[in-house]
Design a protein around this motif. Structure first.
Motif, PDB file in Angstrom:
ATOM      1  N   GLY A   1       0.838  -1.181   0.000  1.00  0.00           N
ATOM      2  CA  GLY A   1       0.000   0.000   0.000  1.00  0.00           C
ATOM      3  C   GLY A   1       0.874   1.232   0.000  1.00  0.00           C
ATOM      4  N   PRO A   2       0.279   2.395   0.220  1.00  0.00           N
ATOM      5  CA  PRO A   2       1.071   3.613   0.293  1.00  0.00           C
ATOM      6  C   PRO A   2       2.126   3.493   1.380  1.00  0.00           C
ATOM      7  CG  PRO A   2      -1.275   4.111   0.156  1.00  0.00           C
ATOM      8  CD  PRO A   2      -1.152   2.628   0.354  1.00  0.00           C
ATOM      9  N   GLY A   3       3.331   3.940   1.061  1.00  0.00           N
ATOM     10  CA  GLY A   3       4.396   3.869   2.049  1.00  0.00           C
ATOM     11  C   GLY A   3       5.105   2.531   2.046  1.00  0.00           C
ATOM     12  N   GLY A   4       4.710   1.588   1.136  1.00  0.00           N
ATOM     13  CA  GLY A   4       5.410   0.324   1.020  1.00  0.00           C
ATOM     14  C   GLY A   4       4.912  -0.769   1.938  1.00  0.00           C
ATOM     15  N   ARG A   5       3.956  -0.508   2.811  1.00  0.00           N
ATOM     16  CA  ARG A   5       3.438  -1.543   3.706  1.00  0.00           C
ATOM     17  C   ARG A   5       2.398  -2.377   2.991  1.00  0.00           C
ATOM     18  NH1 ARG A   5       1.372   1.427   8.936  1.00  0.00           N
ATOM     19  NH2 ARG A   5       0.938  -0.726   9.543  1.00  0.00           N
ATOM     20  N   SER A   6       2.451  -3.690   3.191  1.00  0.00           N
ATOM     21  CA  SER A   6       1.481  -4.573   2.544  1.00  0.00           C
ATOM     22  C   SER A   6       0.121  -4.424   3.201  1.00  0.00           C
ATOM     23  CB  SER A   6       1.945  -6.025   2.643  1.00  0.00           C
ATOM     24  OG  SER A   6       1.860  -6.470   3.988  1.00  0.00           O
ATOM     25  N   VAL A   7      -0.901  -4.874   2.475  1.00  0.00           N
ATOM     26  CA  VAL A   7      -2.260  -4.838   3.019  1.00  0.00           C
ATOM     27  C   VAL A   7      -2.335  -5.685   4.280  1.00  0.00           C
ATOM     28  CG1 VAL A   7      -4.667  -5.437   2.578  1.00  0.00           C
ATOM     29  CG2 VAL A   7      -3.285  -4.418   0.757  1.00  0.00           C
ATOM     30  N   THR A   8      -1.690  -6.863   4.224  1.00  0.00           N
ATOM     31  CA  THR A   8      -1.712  -7.753   5.389  1.00  0.00           C
ATOM     32  C   THR A   8      -1.090  -7.089   6.608  1.00  0.00           C
ATOM     33  OG1 THR A   8      -1.591  -9.701   3.969  1.00  0.00           O
ATOM     34  CG2 THR A   8      -0.995  -9.995   6.272  1.00  0.00           C
ATOM     35  N   SER A   9       0.050  -6.433   6.429  1.00  0.00           N
ATOM     36  CA  SER A   9       0.709  -5.796   7.572  1.00  0.00           C
ATOM     37  C   SER A   9      -0.149  -4.686   8.146  1.00  0.00           C
ATOM     38  CB  SER A   9       2.084  -5.251   7.171  1.00  0.00           C
ATOM     39  OG  SER A   9       1.956  -4.114   6.333  1.00  0.00           O
ATOM     40  N   ARG A  10      -0.898  -3.999   7.302  1.00  0.00           N
ATOM     41  CA  ARG A  10      -1.770  -2.931   7.793  1.00  0.00           C
ATOM     42  C   ARG A  10      -2.949  -3.494   8.588  1.00  0.00           C
ATOM     43  NH1 ARG A  10      -1.893   2.297   4.821  1.00  0.00           N
ATOM     44  NH2 ARG A  10       0.215   2.584   4.053  1.00  0.00           N
ATOM     45  N   VAL A  11      -3.515  -4.591   8.085  1.00  0.00           N
ATOM     46  CA  VAL A  11      -4.614  -5.227   8.819  1.00  0.00           C
ATOM     47  C   VAL A  11      -4.123  -5.713  10.181  1.00  0.00           C
ATOM     48  CG1 VAL A  11      -6.160  -7.225   8.858  1.00  0.00           C
ATOM     49  CG2 VAL A  11      -5.923  -5.870   6.768  1.00  0.00           C
ATOM     50  N   LEU A  12      -2.968  -6.366  10.193  1.00  0.00           N
ATOM     51  CA  LEU A  12      -2.426  -6.866  11.456  1.00  0.00           C
ATOM     52  C   LEU A  12      -2.090  -5.730  12.412  1.00  0.00           C
ATOM     53  CD1 LEU A  12      -0.125  -9.746  10.147  1.00  0.00           C
ATOM     54  CD2 LEU A  12      -2.360  -9.950  11.265  1.00  0.00           C
ATOM     55  N   SER A  13      -1.650  -4.586  11.876  1.00  0.00           N
ATOM     56  CA  SER A  13      -1.338  -3.457  12.751  1.00  0.00           C
ATOM     57  C   SER A  13      -2.596  -2.906  13.420  1.00  0.00           C
ATOM     58  CB  SER A  13      -0.616  -2.349  11.978  1.00  0.00           C
ATOM     59  OG  SER A  13      -1.488  -1.692  11.077  1.00  0.00           O
ATOM     60  N   VAL A  14      -3.728  -3.011  12.728  1.00  0.00           N
ATOM     61  CA  VAL A  14      -4.996  -2.591  13.340  1.00  0.00           C
ATOM     62  C   VAL A  14      -5.312  -3.484  14.539  1.00  0.00           C
ATOM     63  CG1 VAL A  14      -7.497  -2.439  13.019  1.00  0.00           C
ATOM     64  CG2 VAL A  14      -5.959  -1.567  11.248  1.00  0.00           C
ATOM     65  N   LEU A  15      -5.201  -4.800  14.348  1.00  0.00           N
ATOM     66  CA  LEU A  15      -5.484  -5.725  15.445  1.00  0.00           C
ATOM     67  C   LEU A  15      -4.468  -5.566  16.571  1.00  0.00           C
ATOM     68  CD1 LEU A  15      -6.363  -8.918  13.369  1.00  0.00           C
ATOM     69  CD2 LEU A  15      -7.949  -7.283  14.411  1.00  0.00           C
ATOM     70  N   ASP A  16      -3.222  -5.337  16.211  1.00  0.00           N
ATOM     71  CA  ASP A  16      -2.162  -5.207  17.207  1.00  0.00           C
ATOM     72  C   ASP A  16      -2.286  -3.922  18.016  1.00  0.00           C
ATOM     73  OD1 ASP A  16       0.197  -6.450  18.312  1.00  0.00           O
ATOM     74  OD2 ASP A  16       1.358  -4.821  17.424  1.00  0.00           O
ATOM     75  N   ALA A  17      -3.066  -2.977  17.541  1.00  0.00           N
ATOM     76  CA  ALA A  17      -3.249  -1.718  18.270  1.00  0.00           C
ATOM     77  C   ALA A  17      -4.025  -1.933  19.566  1.00  0.00           C
ATOM     78  CB  ALA A  17      -3.971  -0.694  17.392  1.00  0.00           C
ATOM     79  N   PHE A  18      -4.796  -3.025  19.626  1.00  0.00           N
ATOM     80  CA  PHE A  18      -5.572  -3.316  20.829  1.00  0.00           C
ATOM     81  C   PHE A  18      -4.692  -4.045  21.838  1.00  0.00           C
ATOM     82  CE2 PHE A  18      -8.640  -2.744  17.498  1.00  0.00           C
ATOM     83  CZ  PHE A  18      -9.710  -2.120  18.117  1.00  0.00           C
ATOM     84  N   SER A  19      -4.966  -3.822  23.119  1.00  0.00           N
ATOM     85  CA  SER A  19      -4.208  -4.481  24.193  1.00  0.00           C
ATOM     86  C   SER A  19      -5.079  -4.517  25.436  1.00  0.00           C
ATOM     87  CB  SER A  19      -2.913  -3.716  24.479  1.00  0.00           C
ATOM     88  OG  SER A  19      -3.198  -2.464  25.084  1.00  0.00           O
ATOM     89  N   GLY A  20      -4.535  -5.081  26.503  1.00  0.00           N
ATOM     90  CA  GLY A  20      -5.276  -5.116  27.761  1.00  0.00           C
ATOM     91  C   GLY A  20      -5.592  -3.735  28.281  1.00  0.00           C
ATOM     92  N   GLU A  21      -4.747  -2.759  27.966  1.00  0.00           N
ATOM     93  CA  GLU A  21      -4.970  -1.381  28.412  1.00  0.00           C
ATOM     94  C   GLU A  21      -5.812  -0.600  27.409  1.00  0.00           C
ATOM     95  OE1 GLU A  21      -1.789  -2.779  28.255  1.00  0.00           O
ATOM     96  OE2 GLU A  21      -2.153  -3.429  30.328  1.00  0.00           O
ATOM     97  N   ARG A  22      -5.913  -1.108  26.180  1.00  0.00           N
ATOM     98  CA  ARG A  22      -6.675  -0.418  25.136  1.00  0.00           C
ATOM     99  C   ARG A  22      -7.642  -1.415  24.502  1.00  0.00           C
ATOM    100  NH1 ARG A  22      -1.411   0.872  24.164  1.00  0.00           N
ATOM    101  NH2 ARG A  22      -1.376  -0.608  22.430  1.00  0.00           N
ATOM    102  N   ARG A  23      -8.694  -1.734  25.208  1.00  0.00           N
ATOM    103  CA  ARG A  23      -9.652  -2.735  24.723  1.00  0.00           C
ATOM    104  C   ARG A  23     -10.683  -2.124  23.782  1.00  0.00           C
ATOM    105  NH1 ARG A  23     -10.191  -7.555  28.374  1.00  0.00           N
ATOM    106  NH2 ARG A  23      -8.377  -7.472  29.742  1.00  0.00           N
ATOM    107  N   ARG A  24     -10.928  -0.826  23.897  1.00  0.00           N
ATOM    108  CA  ARG A  24     -11.877  -0.137  23.028  1.00  0.00           C
ATOM    109  C   ARG A  24     -11.234   1.137  22.523  1.00  0.00           C
ATOM    110  NH1 ARG A  24     -14.857  -2.441  27.077  1.00  0.00           N
ATOM    111  NH2 ARG A  24     -16.677  -3.670  26.408  1.00  0.00           N
TER     112      ARG A  24
END
Length: 278
Positions: free
Chosen positions: A31-54
């Motif tokens: 995608g833009p900036g050289g990141r793959s679509v898969t890496s962008r999707v995974l980064s969305v999921l990885d943004a969540f954590s025990g401290e950031r559930r919503r």
């Protein structure tokens, strides 16, 4: 987080597509900036954590360093599939479909199911925190925990991660890991969670040798200064160490040595049950 069942099977109704050097599989176009679509999707999921559930869409955009329009498109697709859900306030959270997929992990529900009767017995004998964990990279992941009302407060949660070298379960799992994996871990960096954390590679190597010699580990106030854990290995039918279980108690009450026999016995019980299922 955590505890196994069946692994997702590969499709056998068609031959795998050939991927030539210089080509990317479908879904991996940059995608833009050289990141793959898969890496962008995974980064969305990885943004969540025990401290950031919503999180709001703006939060996700900021944490993933993606434009708001790109984040909106990916989040919408994840919601449609069920990986994310939207609450009444319009914020996003991890969806149930993702939990269904995670439940297929071989080191998840099946291992937890085999261990639960022994974890429950160990809890009844100690009325302290009892937990089951596996090694994932440089971290231990807690698959299950049973806690008592009067137990010492502990860091982490089910599904949470802690650095392996500071925890009882982690020391056990590192001690029985392949030599090359141990050396990668010892190469560091080794974070010190408290003043008692063994963060020196030479000292840690000696600690791991002691765990292999004794068959159990004691982590004395290495994660937090008011807690001690006693852990033992869980083995599969091939005698490989696939998990570790532990009791976490308040420092000084009771003495760790008292807990070694019941912890080791519980771990052996889980190992026998895993072997019988092979």
């Amino acid at each position: 987080m955590t505890t196994p069942g069946t692994t997702p099977g590969k499709r056998e109704d068609s031959a795998p597509a050939k991927v030539h050097r210089g080509m990317r599989p479908a879904g991996e176009l940059p995608g833009p900036g050289g990141r793959s679509v898969t890496s962008r999707v995974l980064s969305v999921l990885d943004a969540f954590s025990g401290e950031r559930r919503r999180m709001s869409l703006s939060d996700i955009s900021r944490r993933t360093a993606m434009p708001l329009t790109t984040a909106y498109r990916l989040v919408s697709e994840l919601v449609a599939w069920g990986a994310l859900e939207r609450d009444r306030d319009g914020r996003y959270q991890i969806g149930l479909r993702l939990w269904e997929v995670a439940a297929l992990a071989p080191r998840g529900p099946g291992l937890r199911e085999a261990a639960m009767p022994f974890l429950e017995d160990l809890y009844e004998a100690t009325h302290q925190h009892v937990q089951l964990a596996v090694l994932d990279g440089a971290d231990v992941v807690v698959l299950e925990r049973i806690s008592g009302r009067g137990s010492v407060g502990v860091r982490g949660r089910v599904g949470g991660r802690l650095p392996a070298h500071a925890t009882g379960v982690g020391l056990v799992l590192l001690a029985y890991a392949p030599p090359e994996a141990q050396e990668r871990y010892l190469a560091g960096p080794l974070v010190a969670l408290t003043e008692r954390t063994v963060a020196d590679p030479g000292r840690l190597r000696a600690v791991l040798a002691g765990v292999r010699r004794d068959g159990y580990a004691i982590s004395d106030r290495q994660v937090q200064l008011d807690a001690v854990s006693v852990a033992a290995p869980v083995r599969d039918a091939a005698e490989g160490v696939v998990a570790a279980l532990s009791v976490v108690v308040r420092a000084g009450d009771p003495q760790p040595g008292v807990l070694v026999p019941p912890v080791v016995a519980a771990a052996r019980g889980v190992s026998r049950r895993l072997s019988s299922r092979a």
